[in-house]
Design an enzyme around this catalytic site. Structure first.
Site, PDB file in Angstrom:
ATOM      1  N   CYS A   1      33.404 154.195  35.654  1.00 26.45           N
ATOM      2  CA  CYS A   1      34.158 153.902  36.792  1.00 26.45           C
ATOM      3  C   CYS A   1      34.021 152.871  37.594  1.00 26.45           C
ATOM      4  O   CYS A   1      35.178 151.945  37.807  1.00 26.45           O
ATOM      5  CB  CYS A   1      34.915 155.407  37.071  1.00 26.45           C
ATOM      6  SG  CYS A   1      35.157 156.294  35.236  1.00 26.45           S
TER       7      CYS A   1
ATOM      8  N   GLY B   1      32.031 159.008  36.182  1.00 23.05           N
ATOM      9  CA  GLY B   1      31.609 160.029  35.019  1.00 23.05           C
ATOM     10  C   GLY B   1      29.815 160.240  35.220  1.00 23.05           C
ATOM     11  O   GLY B   1      29.128 159.693  35.804  1.00 23.05           O
TER      12      GLY B   1
ATOM     13  N   CYS C   1      36.233 158.619  40.896  1.00 20.26           N
ATOM     14  CA  CYS C   1      34.945 159.323  40.846  1.00 20.26           C
ATOM     15  C   CYS C   1      34.676 158.814  39.304  1.00 20.26           C
ATOM     16  O   CYS C   1      35.048 157.766  39.219  1.00 20.26           O
ATOM     17  CB  CYS C   1      36.059 160.215  40.044  1.00 20.26           C
ATOM     18  SG  CYS C   1      37.276 160.202  38.617  1.00 20.26           S
TER      19      CYS C   1
ATOM     20  N   HIS D   1      42.800 151.581  32.852  1.00 18.22           N
ATOM     21  CA  HIS D   1      41.782 151.906  33.388  1.00 18.22           C
ATOM     22  C   HIS D   1      40.250 150.923  32.244  1.00 18.22           C
ATOM     23  O   HIS D   1      40.493 151.851  31.868  1.00 18.22           O
ATOM     24  CB  HIS D   1      41.763 153.500  33.573  1.00 18.22           C
ATOM     25  CG  HIS D   1      40.410 153.841  34.249  1.00 18.22           C
ATOM     26  ND1 HIS D   1      39.548 152.899  34.550  1.00 18.22           N
ATOM     27  CD2 HIS D   1      39.766 155.218  34.124  1.00 18.22           C
ATOM     28  CE1 HIS D   1      38.499 153.777  35.543  1.00 18.22           C
ATOM     29  NE2 HIS D   1      38.454 154.962  34.597  1.00 18.22           N
TER      30      HIS D   1
END
Length: 409
Positions: free
Chosen positions: A114, A393, A391, A361
């Site tokens: 991300c 993964g 955040c 996203h």
């Protein structure tokens, strides 16, 4: 003392022992993005990542005459990507060729899930600061229509020998993202109602800011609007959605970020380029003044911003009150709620134009989209400092400090 507090103390001690001297400054002088559209059925779903990226590369070059006239002066292109095969490298290089950029201009891709788009911009920033380059295009792309998580899971990513190990920490790395958010909601008592209210407000803010968001967007194939934002959303409709990940859970499609497609790029240059090409001060959007990345327990990966942001503030000698605006990626409403509460961020400072629950996203693109959103918000509202954070993964968090201050030119 719990694991997160121990982790924060450890990294804080490391930061206190580091003294970084800035030798140069990288200036962001342009930032554009595609619309963010629904995967599989949205406006950009039939176009691959190389098409989205080549369209943006063409646009950002044409908008800046000094590189349009001589593209060979581009030192590097850095692209964040999460899901495409071999890190999106081939897609990105294809996009470069489609754009007509000389093959002498090098390119590479980065993958921090991300955070990939932000990491690409940070790498560009650091290259300019260290003197390794003067003109760098950086950002991210993701087509979740072409490369979804389902396709990833259909592939054999990890050997059976590893998967079958009796190692709880390793197994936690493989927990689906939605389950990690369910873990946060359960651990920190975040209710379904809170998540739905947060999601509702994210859409309302995005609807209200549509004309402002459009200023960030470049039309691609005749398509020029984000299509995940729901103008007719209601708390009643959100409350009727069933949990997606576990029976009797609280995480739904309505309080999670939708699968989506998009790309975003920034143009970063050194002070010498500003002077050589007589780039006007009002063209400068901002600078990146600091960055941190941290690791967190993977089973609650969404808490990442709550660890990264305080460490970034500590590193720069600032407090929450010193920051005018925050963009915390809304991978899920639950994890965003936790981070905002934990950090005590005032509501009027957070995701003021809506977040990923409403906008979408596209993993490799999001970090760059947040940077562009922050740069535009700082200019629009005449503010000085902003933080973008997300955040990541497998259990990470990242945060960058962006300033709009051109007095040192």
């Amino acid at each position: 003392m719990n694991r997160l507090n121990l982790l924060q103390d450890q990294i804080t001690n490391n930061i206190n022992n580091i003294n970084i001297k800035e030798e140069n400054i990288a200036y962001i002088i342009d930032g554009i993005r595609t619309p963010i559209t629904k995967a599989f059925k949205g406006g950009l779903s039939k176009y691959g990542p190389e098409v989205l990226l080549s369209e943006l590369l063409t646009q950002i070059i044409s908008r800046n005459s000094f590189i349009k006239e001589n593209q060979k002066i581009i030192d590097e292109i850095i692209i964040g990507n999460a899901l495409q095969d071999i890190g999106g490298f081939v897609n990105s290089r294809v996009a470069e060729y489609l754009t007509g950029i000389p093959n002498t201009v090098p390119l590479y891709t980065v993958n921090r899930l991300c955070n990939s788009g932000l990491q690409a911009i940070i790498n560009a920033n650091n290259s300019i600061i260290s003197g390794d380059g003067n003109i760098i295009i950086a950002g991210g792309v993701e087509s979740m229509s072409f490369n979804s998580f389902k396709k990833m899971l259909d592939k054999k990513l990890i050997s059976d020998e590893i998967i079958n190990l009796e190692n709880e920490q390793l197994k936690n790395l493989l927990i689906p993202m939605g389950i990690t958010n369910e873990n946060i909601c359960k651990k920190y008592n975040i209710s379904r109602e809170e998540q739905d209210n947060f999601s509702y407000n994210s859409h309302l803010k995005a609807v209200k800011a549509k004309s402002k968001l459009k200023k960030e967007i470049i039309s691609i194939k005749g398509y020029d609007k984000d299509d995940c934002i729901r103008e007719n959303i209601s708390l009643n409709s959100l409350s009727k959605l069933k949990p997606v990940f576990i029976k009797n859970g609280s995480v739904t499609a309505g309080n999670s970020s939708p699968l989506s497609d998009g790309a975003a790029l920034c143009l970063l240059v050194s002070k010498s380029v500003i002077k050589k090409y007589k780039i006007e001060k009002n063209k400068i959007l901002g600078t990146i003044r600091g960055y941190v990345s941290v690791g967190v327990p993977p089973e609650i990966m969404g808490v990442g911003p709550s660890i990264a942001i305080p460490l970034l503030l500590k590193k720069k000698g600032l407090t929450i009150d010193d920051i005018d605006l925050f963009e915390i990626n809304e991978a899920f409403a639950g994890q965003a709620i936790y981070c905002i509460k934990k950090l005590k961020i005032p509501e009027n400072k957070i995701n003021v134009h809506g977040g990923a629950v409403a906008i979408g996203h596209p993993l490799g693109c999001t970090g760059a989209r947040l940077v562009i959103a922050m740069l535009n918000q700082l200019k629009l509202y005449n503010k000085k400092r902003g933080i973008v954070s997300m955040c990541v993964g497998t259990g990470m968090g990242c945060a960058a400090l962006i300033e709009r201050d051109i007095n040192d030119i």
